[in-house]
Design a protein around this motif. Structure first.
Motif, PDB file in Angstrom:
ATOM      1  N   SER A  28      -6.172  -4.122   7.588  1.00 11.02           N
ATOM      2  CA  SER A  28      -5.431  -2.887   7.341  1.00 11.02           C
ATOM      3  C   SER A  28      -6.357  -1.683   7.452  1.00 11.02           C
ATOM      4  O   SER A  28      -7.545  -1.759   7.092  1.00 11.02           O
ATOM      5  CB  SER A  28      -4.806  -2.920   5.942  1.00 11.02           C
ATOM      6  OG  SER A  28      -4.275  -1.654   5.596  1.00 11.02           O
ATOM      7  N   PRO A  29      -5.840  -0.539   7.913  1.00 12.53           N
ATOM      8  CA  PRO A  29      -6.655   0.679   7.926  1.00 12.53           C
ATOM      9  C   PRO A  29      -6.866   1.255   6.524  1.00 12.53           C
ATOM     10  O   PRO A  29      -7.694   2.142   6.342  1.00 12.53           O
ATOM     11  CB  PRO A  29      -5.820   1.636   8.784  1.00 12.53           C
ATOM     12  CG  PRO A  29      -4.411   1.161   8.627  1.00 12.53           C
ATOM     13  CD  PRO A  29      -4.507  -0.334   8.507  1.00 12.53           C
ATOM     14  N   LEU A  59      -1.629  -9.243   1.707  1.00 12.64           N
ATOM     15  CA  LEU A  59      -1.190  -7.861   1.868  1.00 12.64           C
ATOM     16  C   LEU A  59      -2.335  -6.924   2.234  1.00 12.64           C
ATOM     17  O   LEU A  59      -2.185  -5.706   2.183  1.00 12.64           O
ATOM     18  CB  LEU A  59      -0.499  -7.379   0.597  1.00 12.64           C
ATOM     19  CG  LEU A  59       0.900  -7.982   0.380  1.00 12.64           C
ATOM     20  CD1 LEU A  59       1.375  -7.781  -1.049  1.00 12.64           C
ATOM     21  CD2 LEU A  59       1.896  -7.357   1.358  1.00 12.64           C
ATOM     22  N   GLY A  60      -3.489  -7.478   2.622  1.00 18.87           N
ATOM     23  CA  GLY A  60      -4.544  -6.685   3.223  1.00 18.87           C
ATOM     24  C   GLY A  60      -5.554  -6.069   2.294  1.00 18.87           C
ATOM     25  O   GLY A  60      -6.294  -5.167   2.697  1.00 18.87           O
ATOM     26  N   VAL A  61      -5.633  -6.518   1.039  1.00 22.64           N
ATOM     27  CA  VAL A  61      -6.586  -5.937   0.103  1.00 22.64           C
ATOM     28  C   VAL A  61      -8.011  -6.080   0.635  1.00 22.64           C
ATOM     29  O   VAL A  61      -8.340  -7.062   1.309  1.00 22.64           O
ATOM     30  CB  VAL A  61      -6.446  -6.598  -1.286  1.00 22.64           C
ATOM     31  CG1 VAL A  61      -7.063  -7.998  -1.296  1.00 22.64           C
ATOM     32  CG2 VAL A  61      -7.050  -5.751  -2.369  1.00 22.64           C
ATOM     33  N   ASP A 117      -0.382  -0.225   7.101  1.00 19.76           N
ATOM     34  CA  ASP A 117       0.195  -0.687   8.372  1.00 19.76           C
ATOM     35  C   ASP A 117       1.456  -1.523   8.209  1.00 19.76           C
ATOM     36  O   ASP A 117       1.808  -2.306   9.077  1.00 19.76           O
ATOM     37  CB  ASP A 117      -0.846  -1.465   9.168  1.00 19.76           C
ATOM     38  CG  ASP A 117      -1.451  -2.634   8.391  1.00 19.76           C
ATOM     39  OD1 ASP A 117      -1.014  -2.861   7.243  1.00 19.76           O
ATOM     40  OD2 ASP A 117      -2.358  -3.288   8.924  1.00 19.76           O
ATOM     41  N   LEU A 118       2.174  -1.361   7.088  1.00 11.22           N
ATOM     42  CA  LEU A 118       3.443  -2.049   6.926  1.00 11.22           C
ATOM     43  C   LEU A 118       4.586  -1.137   7.364  1.00 11.22           C
ATOM     44  O   LEU A 118       4.600   0.041   6.992  1.00 11.22           O
ATOM     45  CB  LEU A 118       3.679  -2.456   5.469  1.00 11.22           C
ATOM     46  CG  LEU A 118       3.071  -3.769   4.988  1.00 11.22           C
ATOM     47  CD1 LEU A 118       3.482  -4.044   3.559  1.00 11.22           C
ATOM     48  CD2 LEU A 118       3.434  -4.923   5.878  1.00 11.22           C
ATOM     49  N   LEU A 158       1.821   0.677  -1.093  1.00 11.39           N
ATOM     50  CA  LEU A 158       0.653   1.361  -0.549  1.00 11.39           C
ATOM     51  C   LEU A 158       0.503   1.118   0.948  1.00 11.39           C
ATOM     52  O   LEU A 158       0.215   2.045   1.717  1.00 11.39           O
ATOM     53  CB  LEU A 158      -0.606   0.895  -1.285  1.00 11.39           C
ATOM     54  CG  LEU A 158      -0.802   1.443  -2.697  1.00 11.39           C
ATOM     55  CD1 LEU A 158      -1.939   0.711  -3.400  1.00 11.39           C
ATOM     56  CD2 LEU A 158      -1.106   2.942  -2.639  1.00 11.39           C
ATOM     57  N   GLN A 159       0.715  -0.125   1.369  1.00 12.43           N
ATOM     58  CA  GLN A 159       0.603  -0.423   2.794  1.00 12.43           C
ATOM     59  C   GLN A 159       1.722   0.256   3.588  1.00 12.43           C
ATOM     60  O   GLN A 159       1.515   0.675   4.722  1.00 12.43           O
ATOM     61  CB  GLN A 159       0.627  -1.940   3.033  1.00 12.43           C
ATOM     62  CG  GLN A 159      -0.580  -2.678   2.523  1.00 12.43           C
ATOM     63  CD  GLN A 159      -1.859  -2.374   3.298  1.00 12.43           C
ATOM     64  OE1 GLN A 159      -1.892  -1.532   4.185  1.00 12.43           O
ATOM     65  NE2 GLN A 159      -2.921  -3.082   2.953  1.00 12.43           N
TER      66      GLN A 159
END
Length: 251
Positions: free
Chosen positions: A86-87, A112-114, A250-251, A244-245
């Motif tokens: 994720s960015p 979820l990209g943490v 990027d979600l 948050l994503q």
């Protein structure tokens, strides 16, 4: 060969985390865990293609060249940079919970990209780990994170840091957006800029104490409410990270 070309040629296949240098044309002796899964569970034989990743962002298309009781060896045919990150870099401060609830929180946070996770000792938290027990738990949690990366397509394994007190974690925070889950009004997503990094604080069962809340506010943490219903400590990070994503990632 790119990742798309490799998967187009070979179809869907298992991914394994192998913390080793991956270079095209080299051979990699697989660690015991992946080797055992390949040989005893999946019963793969020589010539089978699969994907490895080093946990630092590099993926490799490999083919098994030796499958035996003593060792399992893969030959690296192609490498590429993973594209599942994720960015938005979120550092999750998660109060330690009992049983498999902590495993669930870590697993879903990684999916979820943490970017990083720190287990926290809070005032109302009733889990205290010491010595070998803490070391074993930390190794277990890091393995949960690696497994979640295998499943979700990430090539970077986020670190699960050693458990520390909430106060110590707060003193280390420099993220431009700092949020704590708290049943108070406030919309942290109503902002014009897109922060590159976020610190997210999740309390234990029963929530953060008044002392914890005051300390977080002193460290410039903003209360974040997720609606009128009280969420479990392992559910809260899933909802908060999803939001948050959606707003900044990027979600």
């Amino acid at each position: 060969m790119s990742a798309a070309d490799w998967y187009a040629q070979h179809g869907k296949m298992p991914r394994f985390y192998v913390p080793a240098s991956l270079a095209a044309g080299s051979d990699v002796v697989l660690p015991e865990g992946p080797a055992r899964h390949i040989t005893r569970v999946l019963r793969m034989g020589e010539g089978t293609p699969l994907v490895l990743f080093d946990g630092q962002g590099i993926e490799a298309g490999v083919r098994l060249v030796e499958v035996g009781r003593k060792q399992t060896v893969a030959h690296v045919e192609s490498i590429w940079t993973g594209s599942g990150e994720s960015p938005l870099a979120v550092h999750l401060g998660q109060a330690i919970s009992k049983g498999d609830r902590m495993d669930y929180a870590i697993q879903k946070a990684v999916e979820l990209g943490v970017a990083a996770i720190t287990p926290l000792y809070t005032e109302r938290g009733d889990v205290r780990l010491k010595g070998d027990r803490e070391d074993k738990k930390l190794a277990h949690w890091q393995a949960v994170a690696a497994s979640a990366c295998e499943q979700s397509g990430r090539a970077v394994v986020p670190p699960v840091h050693s458990p520390i007190t909430l106060q110590a974690w707060l003193e280390e925070r420099h993220e431009p957006l700092r949020l704590m889950l708290h049943l108070a009004t406030g919309n942290a997503f109503n902002r014009q800029d897109r922060p590159a990094s976020v610190a997210l604080l999740i309390g234990p069962e029963g929530g953060l104490s008044e002392t914890d809340i005051a300390a977080a506010q002193t460290a410039d943490f903003t209360p974040l409410t997720l609606g009128p219903r009280v969420l479990r400590t392992e559910t809260a990070p899933v909802v908060a990270l999803s939001l948050l994503q959606h707003h900044f990632g990027d979600l």
